[in-house]
Every structure is written in structure tokens, then in C-alpha cells.
Design an enzyme around this catalytic site. Structure first.
Site, PDB file in Angstrom:
ATOM      1  CG  ASN A 150     128.811  61.267  27.157  1.00  0.00           C
ATOM      2  OD1 ASN A 150     129.718  61.271  26.324  1.00  0.00           O
ATOM      3  ND2 ASN A 150     127.588  61.638  26.864  1.00  0.00           N
ATOM      4  CD  GLU A 248     125.443  64.686  17.431  1.00  0.00           C
ATOM      5  OE1 GLU A 248     124.511  65.300  17.959  1.00  0.00           O
ATOM      6  OE2 GLU A 248     125.543  64.487  16.208  1.00  0.00           O
ATOM      7  CB  CYS A 282     124.307  64.360  23.796  1.00  0.00           C
ATOM      8  SG  CYS A 282     124.490  62.823  22.920  1.00  0.00           S
ATOM      9  CD  GLU A 460     128.890  61.299  14.786  1.00  0.00           C
ATOM     10  OE1 GLU A 460     129.885  60.564  14.733  1.00  0.00           O
ATOM     11  OE2 GLU A 460     128.580  61.950  15.795  1.00  0.00           O
TER      12      GLU A 460
END
Ligand code: NDP
Length: 483
Positions: A150, A248, A282, A460
Site C-alpha cells: 500500500n 506495524e 493502516c 519506527e
């Protein structure tokens, strides 16, 4: 133009044992290219070479590393138009989003180029007289990076850039649906002044080459972005070798719209957050938690706004929503539309497959009304251009609804009341919280990550990335003989 994409193994471009075709989801007759699938032997060979290259890279001077990362980032930004077009062609996001993604990905490299020069340790006096302590960070070793389709360039870049910055080797397995973007980024990295085999590209399916990669004892750390079930499987594989992991995963982000919200702003945030990237984010606003006092007015504007959005070919001027990425994703999205209806939600608009002049995976943006937070459409990540409105009677109910999820990546509130905004910022159980801003869209110089099922392991991005990509060494130093 078609690509013939090879893997980059132990510092060489090589064919694989088989190839896959990559088609443009906006126009299935457009073959983006054919891409090599790495073999198990190639993966093993590149892991061996990565171990040797990592030791060499760790010994490079700081400015030499900084120059490499800076060159990668600068080239990506300069070529954002060209590489963004390729990204949009294979992934389906509108061209402006594709170009923006490549540019942002370049910024991750230039940010971490600067971080190469900002790696400071700590020192302290020991509790023992005459002893000093030096605390420094060292590279972890070989890092496996497994990235999704994505954000094929940005997600990979926010992992690759810090991994290299902190002295590690990288073996990258991108999503097999978006190989062209992976080859393009690898091509830039391959031309830099880096040890042979420091960076590898291993394309192939997650089930085969991805699984072998995460099971390898030669991998010291795994950074993954993708779905929860695959993340759990990777964590289970990693623990066998005590490999560190950072994951993630999905989310079910909520945007709370309060009775004092600027409604035009709220609608624009909701539309952008829900349908940007065709809802395949997300950080997407897939639950819109709306105060009863403004519910009807908000819904009218929201539905009108969704109906006015232009769905089309990703590379066509004026397209606001591109196709979804694949036939499988489209089928899953349409199944969620049926599920929502069967659960009693009202589909106010959209949610249907669209026929276009080009054969592609198009669907109209869908808005569910009269939904409750216990419906599956409000609990499962759909990754679709679909969003649900949940009506609540108070701020307290809104906050409780926002937090009533197994996920916890982002959340947002639209309000003009500072006290409420502050309370929300402190009490929303998500890793990222926004006030009068979309739930999607984050910066590169600060931490990114979530709670619950959304994330596992260290954060991150920004300086937080050092936690994952380095290991701490504590040295005790004595002068030996007293003066
Ligand atoms: P996956 O989790 O299946 O894939 C993500 C990455 O993991 C891909 O590179 C994939 O490779 C790889 N992979 C898959 N299986 C394994 C394995 N056993 N070992 C190692 N690597 C593996 O996500 P999908 O792309 O299939 O998307 C499915 C759903 O996941 C979406 O609908 C969405 O809900 C969620 N998702 C969430 C993302 C986020 O940003 N939070 C990003 C992408 C997906 P390959 O694709 O080549 O098989």
C-alpha cells in the site's frame, strides 16, 4: 514500457527460477512488467554475503555513510515524478499521491543521512572510584525488511534508511504485488558506494521466500509491515532464533467529530482520511464517531462529498480515488459491503464495483450509517474505500468508542474546545493522536507506531528507530595504574 525486473543478490542483478507478471490495477491490459522470483539458494547466498558486507559497512566513516544516504534521498526526490508515476501505475493510487510518496520516501533517506552524523553515546562515572562508563550503540547486523504494497516505496524507505544509517545490512522482501517500485529503489541503492551485498532485493511470495527469510538464523532483526495474522506468524518464527522483531500491522482508526466541530473541516478530514489511498492505509479513518447534535448535518455533507469524488485511472487528471490494488482485495471489500448490510448497517452511498473504459478494480467510496461499534465492519480492518458513521451522545461516549477496539494506531478529534482536545490527546489509547487533522499522514522525524494489535516492538521513524536498528554496548574503563 515493460520492465524485466531482476533480483539483486549478493551485489549482482540476477534472474530467478520463475517470474510473475505485474498488471496495472487501473487497466489490466497494461502489463507493467515481469519480475523474477528469488530461489531459496539465492536467498541463502545473499544472506551470507550480507553478513560479510555488514562488517565492512560498519567500518565506513560517518561521512561516507552520510553521503550514500543523502545521494539516495536526493535522487528519489529529483525523480519523484517518474518514480511516482511507476508507483501509481502498479499500485493504483492517484498520481499526486504516488509522486508525494516517492518524495517523502526520499526525505527518509536525507533525514537519516543527517542522523548518521548525530549518533551520540552517553558517558557516566561508575559507582567504583576511577572507573568511567561509555554507553554506545552498535549495529544489529543483518536486517530483514518485509514491506506491504500500500506504500511500497515509503514504508520500505522508512525501514531501509535507518537500517543503513545505523550500520546494518539489509535484505528486502517487498510485496509481490508491487515489484516495480522495489526494483526502481534498489536500482538507485545499487549504484552507491556500498560494500557488495550490503543491500539485497529478494522478490517472491511471502509464503515461500518471506517465510524462509524470517526463519533464517542469519537474520538478526526483522522489520515487518502488513496484516496481523502474518505478523503473528513472523513473530512466532523469529522467536525460534531469538531474532528481534518490529511489526506495524492493521488498525481500525476513529475520527471523533464533536458538537462544536467546524463541520466543513470535519467532512474534509473524514473524506481524505477514509478514501485517500483508496482506503488502503493502516491510518485510514474507517470509523467516524459523530456527536448526535451534528450527526445529521455531518452525514448529509459527508455523503454528498463521497458521491462527488471522482473514481478513475490512477494516472488520469482529476482522479481522486484510484482502483483497489487487486481482484482479491476487491472481492474482500465487496464481501464487507454485504456483511455490513447483513449486520443492519445502512449503506448510504457507494460500495459497488464500477465499470470504466479500462478494465480495472474500481469501486465507489461507500459510507455506512446507523452502525454500532460491535459490528464486524467496525472491528475488522477492511482496507477498503469504506467508512462507518457511529452516532454518540457525548464526548465521553465518543472517547469510549474510539478506544473500544483491539487495535490502536491512530485516532483524531475534531473540536474547537481546547479542554476536550487536551483530554482526548491524553486519553485516546493510540500511538498517534491528531487534533483537527486527519488520522492519516505523519512526519518522518518523530516516532510512529501503535498499541494493541497495531504494533509490536520498538517504534519506527525519527530517533526512535535507533532502538530497533542498534544494540547497546556498555563499556567500563579504568586507567589501570593510579597516577
Ligand atoms: P500481508 O500481511 O499478507 O503481507 C505483507 C507482507 O508480508 C508482504 O510483503 C507479504 O508478501 C509478506 N508475507 C506474507 N506472508 C509472509 C510470511 N509467511 N512470511 C514472511 N512474509 C510474509 O498483507 P497483504 O498484502 O496480503 O494484505 C492483507 C491485509 O493486510 C490487508 O487487507 C490489510 O488489512 C492488511 N495490511 C495492512 C497494512 C498496514 O499498513 N497496516 C499493509 C498491508 C496490508 P507477499 O505479499 O509477496 O505475499
Amino acid at each position: 514500457m515493460q520492465d524485466h525486473g531482476q533480483n539483486y543478490i549478493a551485489g549482482e542483478w540476477v534472474d530467478g527460477t520463475s517470474e510473475i507478471e505485474n498488471h496495472n490495477p487501473s487497466d489490466l491490459s497494461d502489463l507493467v512488467g515481469v519480475f523474477a522470483q528469488a530461489s531459496a539458494d539465492q536467498l541463502d547466498a545473499t544472506l551470507d554475503q550480507a553478513q560479510r558486507a555488514q562488517a565492512e559497512w560498519a567500518a565506513y566513516g560517518l561521512e561516507r555513510k552520510q553521503a550514500v544516504l543523502s545521494a539516495i534521498g536526493t535522487e528519489m526526490m529529483a525523480r519523484a515524478e517518474e518514480l511516482g508515476t511507476l508507483l501509481s501505475r502498479e499500485e493504483g493510487k492517484p498520481l499526486a499521491e504516488g509522486k508525494g510518496e516517492v518524495y517523502r520516501a526520499g526525505q527518509f533517506f536525507t533525514y537519516y543521512a543527517a542522523e548518521c552524523l548525530r549518533q551520540l553515546g552517553e558517558n557516566a562515572d561508575s559507582v567504583r572510584d576511577g572507573v568511567e562508563i561509555d554507553v554506545r550503540r552498535e549495529p544489529v547486523g543483518v536486517v530483514a525488511i518485509i514491506s506491504p504494497w500500500n506504500f511500497p516505496t515509503a514504508t520500505a524507505s522508512w525501514k531501509i534508511a535507518p537500517a543503513l544509517c545505523y550500520g546494518n545490512a539489509v535484505v528486502w522482501k517487498p510485496a509481490n504485488i508491487t515489484p516495480a517500485s522495489a526494483v526502481a529503489l534498489t536500482e538507485i541503492i545499487s549504484r552507491q558506494d556500498i560494500p557488495k551485498g550490503l543491500f539485497s532485493l529478494v522478490m517472491g511470495s511471502g509464503r515461500d521466500i518471506g517465510q524462509r527469510l524470517v526463519e533464517s538464523p542469519k537474520v538478526n532483526a526483522i522489520s515487518f509491515t502488513g496484516s496481523v495474522p502474518v505478523g503473528k506468524g513472523i513473530a512466532a518464527a523469529a522467536i525460534q532464533n531469538l531474532t528481534r522483531v518490529q511489526m506495524e500491522m492493521g488498525s481500525k482508526n476513529a475520527l471523533a467529530v464533536m458538537d462544536d466541530a467546524d463541520l466543513d473541516l470535519a467532512v474534509s478530514l473524514a473524506l481524505g482520511g477514509a478514501f485517500g489511498g483508496t482506503g488502503q492505509k493502516c491510518t485510514a479513518s474507517s470509523r467516524l464517531v459523530v456527536h448526535a447534535a451534528v450527526h445529521d448535518a455531518f452525514v448529509d455533507k459527508l455523503v454528498a462529498g463521497a458521491q462527488a469524488m471522482t473514481v478513475g485511472h490512477a494516472l488520469q487528471d482529476g482522479t481522486q480515488i484510484g482502483p483497489v490494488v487487486s481482484a482479491q482485495q476487491l472481492a474482500e471489500n465487496l464481501a464487507y459491503v454485504d456483511l455490513g448490510r447483513s449486520e443492519g448497517a445502512e449503506l448510504a452511498c457507494g460500495g459497488v464495483r464500477l465499470e470504466m473504459p479500462h478494465d480495472g478494480y474500481y469501486m465507489s467510496p461507500g459510507v455506512f450509517l446507523n452502525t454500532t461499534n460491535d459490528m464486524r465492519i467496525n472491528r475488522e480492518e477492511m482496507f477498503a474505500p469504506l467508512t462507518s458513521v457511529i452516532k454518540v451522545d457525548s464526548y465521553e461516549a465518543a472517547l469510549a468508542t474510539v478506544n473500544d477496539t483491539t487495535f490502536g494506531l491512530t485516532s483524531g478529534i475534531v473540536t474547537q474546545n481546547l479542554a476536550r482536545a487536551t483530554h482526548f490527546r491524553r486519553n485516546a489509547r493510540t500511538g498517534v493522536v491528531t487534533v483537527n487533522l486527519p488520522t492519516a499522514g505523519t512526519d518522518y522525524h518523530v516516532p510512529f507506531g501503535g498499541r494493541g494489535d497495531s504494533s509490536y516492538g520498538p517504534r519506527e521513524q525519527g530517533k526512535a528507530a535507533a532502538e530497533f536498528y542498534t544494540t547497546v554496548k556498555t563499556a567500563y574503563i579504568s586507567a589501570g595504574t593510579p597516577m
